[in-house]
Design a protein around this motif. Structure first.
Motif, PDB file in Angstrom:
ATOM      1  N   ARG A  84       3.853  71.961  80.264  1.00  0.00           N
ATOM      2  CA  ARG A  84       3.918  72.007  78.813  1.00  0.00           C
ATOM      3  C   ARG A  84       4.982  71.020  78.333  1.00  0.00           C
ATOM      4  NH1 ARG A  84       5.502  76.953  76.424  1.00  0.00           N
ATOM      5  NH2 ARG A  84       4.327  76.375  74.555  1.00  0.00           N
ATOM      6  N   CYS A  85       4.706  70.379  77.220  1.00  0.00           N
ATOM      7  CA  CYS A  85       5.662  69.421  76.685  1.00  0.00           C
ATOM      8  C   CYS A  85       5.523  69.360  75.166  1.00  0.00           C
ATOM      9  CB  CYS A  85       5.463  68.036  77.304  1.00  0.00           C
ATOM     10  SG  CYS A  85       3.807  67.341  77.088  1.00  0.00           S
ATOM     11  N   VAL A  86       6.494  68.735  74.548  1.00  0.00           N
ATOM     12  CA  VAL A  86       6.497  68.535  73.098  1.00  0.00           C
ATOM     13  C   VAL A  86       6.679  67.045  72.846  1.00  0.00           C
ATOM     14  CG1 VAL A  86       7.569  69.132  70.904  1.00  0.00           C
ATOM     15  CG2 VAL A  86       7.584  70.790  72.782  1.00  0.00           C
ATOM     16  N   SER A 112      14.802  76.105  68.828  1.00  0.00           N
ATOM     17  CA  SER A 112      14.008  77.329  68.745  1.00  0.00           C
ATOM     18  C   SER A 112      12.860  77.358  69.747  1.00  0.00           C
ATOM     19  CB  SER A 112      13.438  77.485  67.331  1.00  0.00           C
ATOM     20  OG  SER A 112      12.506  76.451  67.051  1.00  0.00           O
ATOM     21  N   SER A 113      12.725  76.284  70.545  1.00  0.00           N
ATOM     22  CA  SER A 113      11.604  76.173  71.487  1.00  0.00           C
ATOM     23  C   SER A 113      12.053  76.463  72.913  1.00  0.00           C
ATOM     24  CB  SER A 113      11.003  74.764  71.414  1.00  0.00           C
ATOM     25  OG  SER A 113      10.058  74.568  72.437  1.00  0.00           O
ATOM     26  N   HIS A 114      11.153  77.062  73.690  1.00  0.00           N
ATOM     27  CA  HIS A 114      11.422  77.315  75.109  1.00  0.00           C
ATOM     28  C   HIS A 114      10.872  76.195  75.999  1.00  0.00           C
ATOM     29  CE1 HIS A 114      12.952  81.276  74.205  1.00  0.00           C
ATOM     30  NE2 HIS A 114      11.833  81.600  73.579  1.00  0.00           N
ATOM     31  N   VAL A 115      10.131  75.260  75.405  1.00  0.00           N
ATOM     32  CA  VAL A 115       9.599  74.132  76.176  1.00  0.00           C
ATOM     33  C   VAL A 115      10.749  73.172  76.483  1.00  0.00           C
ATOM     34  CG1 VAL A 115       7.928  72.253  76.229  1.00  0.00           C
ATOM     35  CG2 VAL A 115       7.378  74.368  75.024  1.00  0.00           C
ATOM     36  N   LEU A 116      10.815  72.691  77.717  1.00  0.00           N
ATOM     37  CA  LEU A 116      11.947  71.873  78.151  1.00  0.00           C
ATOM     38  C   LEU A 116      11.681  70.375  78.109  1.00  0.00           C
ATOM     39  CD1 LEU A 116      13.105  74.021  81.213  1.00  0.00           C
ATOM     40  CD2 LEU A 116      14.005  74.049  78.878  1.00  0.00           C
ATOM     41  N   ALA A 117      10.426  69.968  78.309  1.00  0.00           N
ATOM     42  CA  ALA A 117      10.101  68.538  78.359  1.00  0.00           C
ATOM     43  C   ALA A 117       9.775  68.031  76.955  1.00  0.00           C
ATOM     44  CB  ALA A 117       8.920  68.294  79.296  1.00  0.00           C
ATOM     45  N   TRP A 118      10.664  67.204  76.400  1.00  0.00           N
ATOM     46  CA  TRP A 118      10.507  66.681  75.048  1.00  0.00           C
ATOM     47  C   TRP A 118      10.544  65.164  75.049  1.00  0.00           C
ATOM     48  CZ3 TRP A 118      11.123  69.010  69.904  1.00  0.00           C
ATOM     49  CH2 TRP A 118      11.015  70.417  69.921  1.00  0.00           C
ATOM     50  N   CYS A 119       9.730  64.584  74.174  1.00  0.00           N
ATOM     51  CA  CYS A 119       9.766  63.140  73.912  1.00  0.00           C
ATOM     52  C   CYS A 119       9.763  62.960  72.401  1.00  0.00           C
ATOM     53  CB  CYS A 119       8.563  62.437  74.542  1.00  0.00           C
ATOM     54  SG  CYS A 119       8.493  60.664  74.180  1.00  0.00           S
ATOM     55  N   ILE A 120      10.785  62.290  71.875  1.00  0.00           N
ATOM     56  CA  ILE A 120      10.920  62.070  70.435  1.00  0.00           C
ATOM     57  C   ILE A 120      10.892  60.563  70.200  1.00  0.00           C
ATOM     58  CG2 ILE A 120      12.324  62.524  68.394  1.00  0.00           C
ATOM     59  CD1 ILE A 120      13.611  64.846  69.914  1.00  0.00           C
ATOM     60  N   VAL A 184      12.655  55.546  71.850  1.00  0.00           N
ATOM     61  CA  VAL A 184      12.060  56.726  72.477  1.00  0.00           C
ATOM     62  C   VAL A 184      13.166  57.507  73.162  1.00  0.00           C
ATOM     63  CG1 VAL A 184      10.349  57.570  74.109  1.00  0.00           C
ATOM     64  CG2 VAL A 184       9.911  55.468  72.839  1.00  0.00           C
ATOM     65  N   LEU A 185      13.315  58.768  72.780  1.00  0.00           N
ATOM     66  CA  LEU A 185      14.326  59.653  73.338  1.00  0.00           C
ATOM     67  C   LEU A 185      13.634  60.790  74.075  1.00  0.00           C
ATOM     68  CD1 LEU A 185      16.518  59.879  70.115  1.00  0.00           C
ATOM     69  CD2 LEU A 185      16.954  58.418  72.102  1.00  0.00           C
ATOM     70  N   VAL A 186      14.118  61.124  75.266  1.00  0.00           N
ATOM     71  CA  VAL A 186      13.486  62.181  76.051  1.00  0.00           C
ATOM     72  C   VAL A 186      14.555  63.116  76.621  1.00  0.00           C
ATOM     73  CG1 VAL A 186      11.550  60.694  76.715  1.00  0.00           C
ATOM     74  CG2 VAL A 186      13.535  60.874  78.231  1.00  0.00           C
ATOM     75  N   THR A 187      14.115  64.299  77.037  1.00  0.00           N
ATOM     76  CA  THR A 187      15.005  65.229  77.713  1.00  0.00           C
ATOM     77  C   THR A 187      14.999  64.941  79.213  1.00  0.00           C
ATOM     78  OG1 THR A 187      13.213  66.832  77.953  1.00  0.00           O
ATOM     79  CG2 THR A 187      14.625  67.038  76.004  1.00  0.00           C
ATOM     80  N   GLU A 188      15.976  65.504  79.902  1.00  0.00           N
ATOM     81  CA  GLU A 188      16.049  65.324  81.357  1.00  0.00           C
ATOM     82  C   GLU A 188      14.813  65.897  82.038  1.00  0.00           C
ATOM     83  OE1 GLU A 188      19.081  66.313  85.089  1.00  0.00           O
ATOM     84  OE2 GLU A 188      19.645  66.811  83.034  1.00  0.00           O
ATOM     85  N   ASP A 189      14.272  66.988  81.503  1.00  0.00           N
ATOM     86  CA  ASP A 189      13.075  67.591  82.105  1.00  0.00           C
ATOM     87  C   ASP A 189      11.859  66.675  81.978  1.00  0.00           C
ATOM     88  OD1 ASP A 189      13.623  70.674  82.805  1.00  0.00           O
ATOM     89  OD2 ASP A 189      14.846  70.052  81.117  1.00  0.00           O
ATOM     90  N   TRP A 190      11.798  65.884  80.911  1.00  0.00           N
ATOM     91  CA  TRP A 190      10.716  64.897  80.792  1.00  0.00           C
ATOM     92  C   TRP A 190      10.815  63.886  81.928  1.00  0.00           C
ATOM     93  CZ3 TRP A 190       6.771  64.108  77.077  1.00  0.00           C
ATOM     94  CH2 TRP A 190       6.107  62.881  77.169  1.00  0.00           C
ATOM     95  N   LEU A 191      12.047  63.443  82.213  1.00  0.00           N
ATOM     96  CA  LEU A 191      12.231  62.453  83.277  1.00  0.00           C
ATOM     97  C   LEU A 191      11.994  63.046  84.663  1.00  0.00           C
ATOM     98  CD1 LEU A 191      15.294  60.314  82.122  1.00  0.00           C
ATOM     99  CD2 LEU A 191      12.897  59.652  82.254  1.00  0.00           C
ATOM    100  N   LEU A 192      12.180  64.337  84.812  1.00  0.00           N
ATOM    101  CA  LEU A 192      11.849  64.965  86.090  1.00  0.00           C
ATOM    102  C   LEU A 192      10.340  64.916  86.329  1.00  0.00           C
ATOM    103  CD1 LEU A 192      14.194  68.104  86.059  1.00  0.00           C
ATOM    104  CD2 LEU A 192      14.454  66.011  87.416  1.00  0.00           C
ATOM    105  N   LEU A 193       9.560  65.004  85.240  1.00  0.00           N
ATOM    106  CA  LEU A 193       8.099  64.931  85.348  1.00  0.00           C
ATOM    107  C   LEU A 193       7.631  63.492  85.502  1.00  0.00           C
ATOM    108  CD1 LEU A 193       7.115  67.450  82.521  1.00  0.00           C
ATOM    109  CD2 LEU A 193       7.188  67.880  84.978  1.00  0.00           C
ATOM    110  N   TRP A 194       8.236  62.595  84.725  1.00  0.00           N
ATOM    111  CA  TRP A 194       7.844  61.183  84.731  1.00  0.00           C
ATOM    112  C   TRP A 194       9.093  60.331  84.912  1.00  0.00           C
ATOM    113  CZ3 TRP A 194       5.794  64.418  80.731  1.00  0.00           C
ATOM    114  CH2 TRP A 194       4.469  64.808  80.948  1.00  0.00           C
ATOM    115  N   PRO A 195       9.617  60.253  86.139  1.00  0.00           N
ATOM    116  CA  PRO A 195      10.916  59.613  86.388  1.00  0.00           C
ATOM    117  C   PRO A 195      10.928  58.096  86.180  1.00  0.00           C
ATOM    118  CG  PRO A 195       9.862  60.228  88.462  1.00  0.00           C
ATOM    119  CD  PRO A 195       9.055  60.861  87.377  1.00  0.00           C
ATOM    120  N   LYS A 196       9.770  57.462  86.155  1.00  0.00           N
ATOM    121  CA  LYS A 196       9.712  56.007  85.989  1.00  0.00           C
ATOM    122  C   LYS A 196       9.519  55.590  84.539  1.00  0.00           C
ATOM    123  CE  LYS A 196       9.844  55.350  90.488  1.00  0.00           C
ATOM    124  NZ  LYS A 196      10.991  54.705  91.147  1.00  0.00           N
TER     125      LYS A 196
END
Length: 245
Positions: A84-86, A112-120, A184-196
């Motif tokens: 899951r991602c936002v 307010s969200s429990h989702v960890l993988a974010w891309c803004i 493009v700003l992302v969370t650390e969990d996004w980079l764990l999913l897509w590290p490149k």
């Protein structure tokens, strides 16, 4: 202005300032190229500042969305990874007050969200340092803008993806001014999913902004080449050892 997030094919397409007050499935099918597309439209203020977020239905499963002035946050599942991602599409006001309101609104949605993988992603109309603006007179608000924007990034534990291509993303038509207000700003969990993940700045087309493409590409270059250190050649017995092996 168009921003794209994905690998070889587009997983998300963001369009800012569509100027459209209303959109339909038929219109979005034309923009996308087929009918395998989900979309959310924030009509903005009578078409000004409008946003359009689009994604292929066989790649991303839409769950819900939140939108307000200057943003659309889409929640869902990336089907290939089942994560899951936002993904947030941003188009900020030019005024410092408007920017601060946007940062506060997105921060509240994120907290307010429990989702960890974010891309803004999008046009923040703000820079992180004075070096990201050239040829633009200091309006007296720049220090407050820089501090506020960096505080927003830090307080939400966001990371700025590595930049590939141009250093700036907006150019005045006559070339006398330029800045990096899109990112493009992302969370650390996004980079764990897509590290490149990296953000690539494309050349300008019809807009005074450059489009951004986010890619996470892993290439298999085959077996690593054999490497030697020249000093080894001076070691007694090295040449014989190589021949024997």
């Amino acid at each position: 202005m168009r921003h794209v997030i994905g690998r070889e094919e587009a997983d998300f397409v963001f369009i800012q300032e569509t100027k459209s007050k209303e959109l339909s499935d038929a219109r979005c099918f034309v923009i996308w190229g087929d009918n395998n597309v989900g979309w959310i439209h924030n009509k903005g203020d009578e078409g000004s500042g409008s946003l359009l977020s689009m994604w292929p239905k066989d790649v991303f499963e839409y769950e819900s969305h939140v939108m307000g002035t200057g943003y659309i946050a889409v929640y869902g599942q990336h089907l290939k990874t089942s994560y899951r991602c936002v993904v947030v599409n941003v188009y900020s006001s030019c005024s410092l007050r408007g920017k601060k309101t946007l940062w506060e609104d997105i921060s509240k949605v994120r907290q307010s969200s429990h989702v960890l993988a974010w891309c803004i992603c999008g046009d923040f109309n703000a820079v992180r340092s004075s070096n990201e603006r050239k040829g633009i007179t200091d309006r007296g608000e720049q220090k407050s803008e820089v501090n506020g924007f960096n505080s927003f990034i830090d307080s939400n534990f966001l990371l700025d993806l590595p930049l590939v291509g141009k250093k700036f993303t907006w150019f005045k038509p006559d070339g006398t001014a330029k800045s990096r207000i899109d990112r493009v700003l992302v969370t650390e969990d996004w980079l764990l999913l897509w590290p490149k993940s990296k953000q690539y700045v494309l050349r300008r087309e019809v807009s005074d902004h450059c489009a951004l493409v986010v890619k996470s590409v892993e290439k298999d270059w085959g077996p690593k080449p054999c490497r030697t250190i020249d000093a080894w050649l001076l070691e007694r017995g090295f040449n014989r050892m190589v021949k024997d092996k």
